[in-house]
Design a protein around this motif. Structure first.
Motif, mmCIF file in Angstrom:
data_model
loop_
_atom_site.group_PDB
_atom_site.id
_atom_site.type_symbol
_atom_site.label_atom_id
_atom_site.label_comp_id
_atom_site.label_asym_id
_atom_site.label_seq_id
_atom_site.Cartn_x
_atom_site.Cartn_y
_atom_site.Cartn_z
ATOM 1 N N HIS A 1 -20.005 13.559 2.122
ATOM 2 C CA HIS A 1 -19.458 12.518 1.604
ATOM 3 C C HIS A 1 -18.183 12.764 0.742
ATOM 4 C CE1 HIS A 1 -22.048 9.624 3.425
ATOM 5 N NE2 HIS A 1 -23.129 10.255 2.986
ATOM 6 N N TYR A 2 -17.141 11.954 0.807
ATOM 7 C CA TYR A 2 -16.050 12.109 0.034
ATOM 8 C C TYR A 2 -15.462 10.743 -0.357
ATOM 9 C CZ TYR A 2 -14.036 10.754 4.667
ATOM 10 O OH TYR A 2 -13.652 10.051 5.845
ATOM 11 N N ALA A 3 -14.318 10.819 -1.269
ATOM 12 C CA ALA A 3 -13.693 9.671 -1.577
ATOM 13 C C ALA A 3 -12.146 10.001 -1.365
ATOM 14 C CB ALA A 3 -13.768 9.362 -3.208
ATOM 15 N N VAL A 4 -11.565 8.979 -0.895
ATOM 16 C CA VAL A 4 -10.146 9.268 -0.762
ATOM 17 C C VAL A 4 -9.233 8.101 -1.994
ATOM 18 C CG1 VAL A 4 -7.656 8.355 0.430
ATOM 19 C CG2 VAL A 4 -9.832 9.046 1.720
ATOM 20 N N VAL A 5 -8.422 8.607 -2.789
ATOM 21 C CA VAL A 5 -8.260 8.241 -4.064
ATOM 22 C C VAL A 5 -6.770 7.811 -3.821
ATOM 23 C CG1 VAL A 5 -7.444 8.472 -6.361
ATOM 24 C CG2 VAL A 5 -9.410 9.888 -5.240
ATOM 25 N N PHE A 6 -6.502 6.515 -4.161
ATOM 26 C CA PHE A 6 -4.866 6.052 -4.031
ATOM 27 C C PHE A 6 -4.361 5.579 -5.315
ATOM 28 C CE2 PHE A 6 -2.442 2.012 -3.362
ATOM 29 C CZ PHE A 6 -1.349 2.599 -2.759
ATOM 30 N N LEU A 7 -3.326 6.242 -5.672
ATOM 31 C CA LEU A 7 -2.584 6.138 -6.960
ATOM 32 C C LEU A 7 -1.499 5.211 -6.732
ATOM 33 C CD1 LEU A 7 -2.873 6.502 -10.143
ATOM 34 C CD2 LEU A 7 -1.266 8.554 -9.693
ATOM 35 N N GLN A 8 -1.415 4.060 -7.515
ATOM 36 C CA GLN A 8 -0.137 3.205 -7.146
ATOM 37 C C GLN A 8 0.388 2.745 -8.433
ATOM 38 O OE1 GLN A 8 -1.355 -0.984 -5.885
ATOM 39 N NE2 GLN A 8 0.504 -0.843 -4.683
ATOM 40 N N ARG A 9 1.574 2.954 -8.334
ATOM 41 C CA ARG A 9 2.330 2.346 -9.855
ATOM 42 C C ARG A 9 2.531 1.073 -9.562
ATOM 43 N NH1 ARG A 9 8.422 3.922 -11.742
ATOM 44 N NH2 ARG A 9 8.339 2.560 -13.799
ATOM 45 N N ARG A 10 2.232 0.218 -10.738
ATOM 46 C CA ARG A 10 2.142 -1.312 -10.937
ATOM 47 C C ARG A 10 3.555 -1.712 -11.671
ATOM 48 N NH1 ARG A 10 -0.033 -5.079 -14.408
ATOM 49 N NH2 ARG A 10 -1.414 -3.201 -15.440
ATOM 50 N N PRO B 1 0.606 -1.408 -0.018
ATOM 51 C CA PRO B 1 0.030 0.059 -0.246
ATOM 52 C C PRO B 1 1.000 1.114 0.058
ATOM 53 C CG PRO B 1 0.074 -0.774 2.341
ATOM 54 C CD PRO B 1 0.631 -1.644 1.372
ATOM 55 N N HIS B 2 1.806 1.483 -0.995
ATOM 56 C CA HIS B 2 2.632 2.549 -1.017
ATOM 57 C C HIS B 2 2.445 3.080 -2.193
ATOM 58 C CE1 HIS B 2 5.354 1.354 2.358
ATOM 59 N NE2 HIS B 2 5.373 -0.020 1.745
ATOM 60 N N GLY B 3 1.943 4.475 -2.027
ATOM 61 C CA GLY B 3 1.524 5.139 -3.289
ATOM 62 C C GLY B 3 1.120 6.510 -2.985
#
Length: 393
Positions: A164-173, A147-149
């Protein structure tokens, strides 16, 4: 508006009601300069909200707001813990409208269940100022192997009225023997309290991949662009723009910074000085804004008393290029003589004028509105505890 912490540290102790020597607001201001790193403090006020960490430890967060150009800040308190229990200062990852996403890096101790290398030492929280009573929520880690990104937060619906809100996680694959950059997108919903995956994002062209291979993109800040797009900003190279995060198929593209900007690289291609000292990126609706400050002598930038020029560019997300918006040279900036009592060191006996160039300038910060304002942190010398905020137009 978040302000880089590079050149500014609050004195300790500090009156919990005042920051930056400015009068406290009796009501919530429309916007503030918000210092990105927090103080560890048990003071509370009407903004205080609390929840629990992953281990059930109570955590409280408060915001101390003052009128601009004073600098507001936030404080974190975990009853029973003190400063030595934090590996670093709590730090803002992203802020938009009434939402602030920040991380807390705890020091593992013997009575905790996780190891030093366990990513749960770093925990993330979302503070929501409104509507209604302020709230604080722990954000669980996304259900991925590493979970690093990059994390960001986006309001859902009308930012002024939706809770309400969204937490966005962008991860390099990472793909074995494939040096191209591939990104997976994950969203955490405050409504369902669960993560979902958008999968791998399409959109990076061969040209974008080549630019990224050269730039080695490192995110310094995240900005919201338009209603639901996010820009992951590397101040030394460019912006990874994730378009339409909430759509069925978001895409990602790369926007390099203006080619004509000042290059802050040495002969070996390494960063010459921290880019936060010289430039900033902001946004207003679909418009991305960039400012770059060019000093006459970069070796003497921290000593002041030299010329410089600030240039701003605009780029709408529908455009293919950057367009110069304005340029200002410090030699052409006049200072009201009434400031001579506050800043006598700037007075030039030969010209009988105050010279702004005598100040040491740090961390330019762009307005989030569609205007020409640039806010610059400055000091009489780099050792001063007191800092000033200069507004360039």
């Amino acid at each position: 508006m978040a302000l880089s912490p590079i050149s500014f540290r609050f004195a300790v102790p500090m009156d919990p009601h005042v920051a930056g020597g400015t009068t406290r607001r009796s009501s919530r201001p429309d916007w503030v300069f918000l210092h990105k790193s927090a103080r560890i403090s048990g003071h509370r006020n009407a903004t205080t909200a609390e929840c629990h960490t992953m281990e059930g430890q109570p955590i409280q967060v408060s915001f101390w707001l003052v009128d601009p150009p004073g600098v507001s800040y936030f404080s974190v308190n975990c009853p029973g813990l003190d400063g030595k229990d934090f590996a670093d200062e709590p730090y803002i990852l992203c802020a938009d409208a009434a939402l602030v996403l920040f991380s807390v890096d705890f020091v593992p101790v013997s009575n905790r269940t996780f190891k030093v290398t366990d990513p749960r030492c770093i925990q993330r929280f979302v503070y929501r100022a409104g509507p209604g009573k302020p709230s604080l929520h722990l954000i669980p880690d996304p259900d991925v192997v590493r979970p690093h990104g990059e994390y960001a937060v986006l309001p859902c619906g009308d930012a002024g009225s939706s809770e309400h809100y969204a937490v966005v996680f962008l991860q390099r694959r990472w793909i074995l023997d494939d040096h191209a950059r591939h990104y997976d997108l994950h969203l955490f919903s405050s409504l369902t309290r669960e993560w979902s995956s958008k999968g791998t994002l399409p959109g990076l062209s061969e040209h974008d991949q080549k630019l990224l291979a050269v730039a080695c993109h490192v995110t310094y800040k995240v900005i919201k662009v338009g209603a639901s797009s996010l820009g992951y900003v590397d101040l030394s190279s460019g912006i990874l723009l994730v378009c339409d995060v909430f759509s069925e198929c978001p895409v990602i593209k790369y926007i390099p910074l203006p080619a004509s900007r000042v290059c802050n690289m040495d002969e070996e291609g390494d960063l010459y000085i921290a880019p936060e000292h010289c430039c900033d990126v902001s946004s207003c609706n679909d418009l991305i804004k960039f400012v770059d400050v060019e000093f006459d002598d970069r070796d003497r930038r921290s000593l002041g008393d030299q010329g410089w020029k600030a240039t701003t560019w605009n780029r709408d997300i529908s455009w293919d290029d950057w367009r110069v918006r304005s340029s200002v040279n410090v030699a052409n900036i006049s200072v009201d003589p009434s400031y001579s009592d506050l800043l006598p060191e700037l007075w030039n006996d030969k010209t009988n004028e105050l010279e702004l160039k005598k100040l040491v300038f740090y961390t330019p910060t762009l307005s989030k509105d569609d205007d020409d304002f640039v806010y610059v942190m400055s000091k009489l010398n780099c050792e001063d505890d007191k800092a000033w905020v200069t507004v360039l137009t």
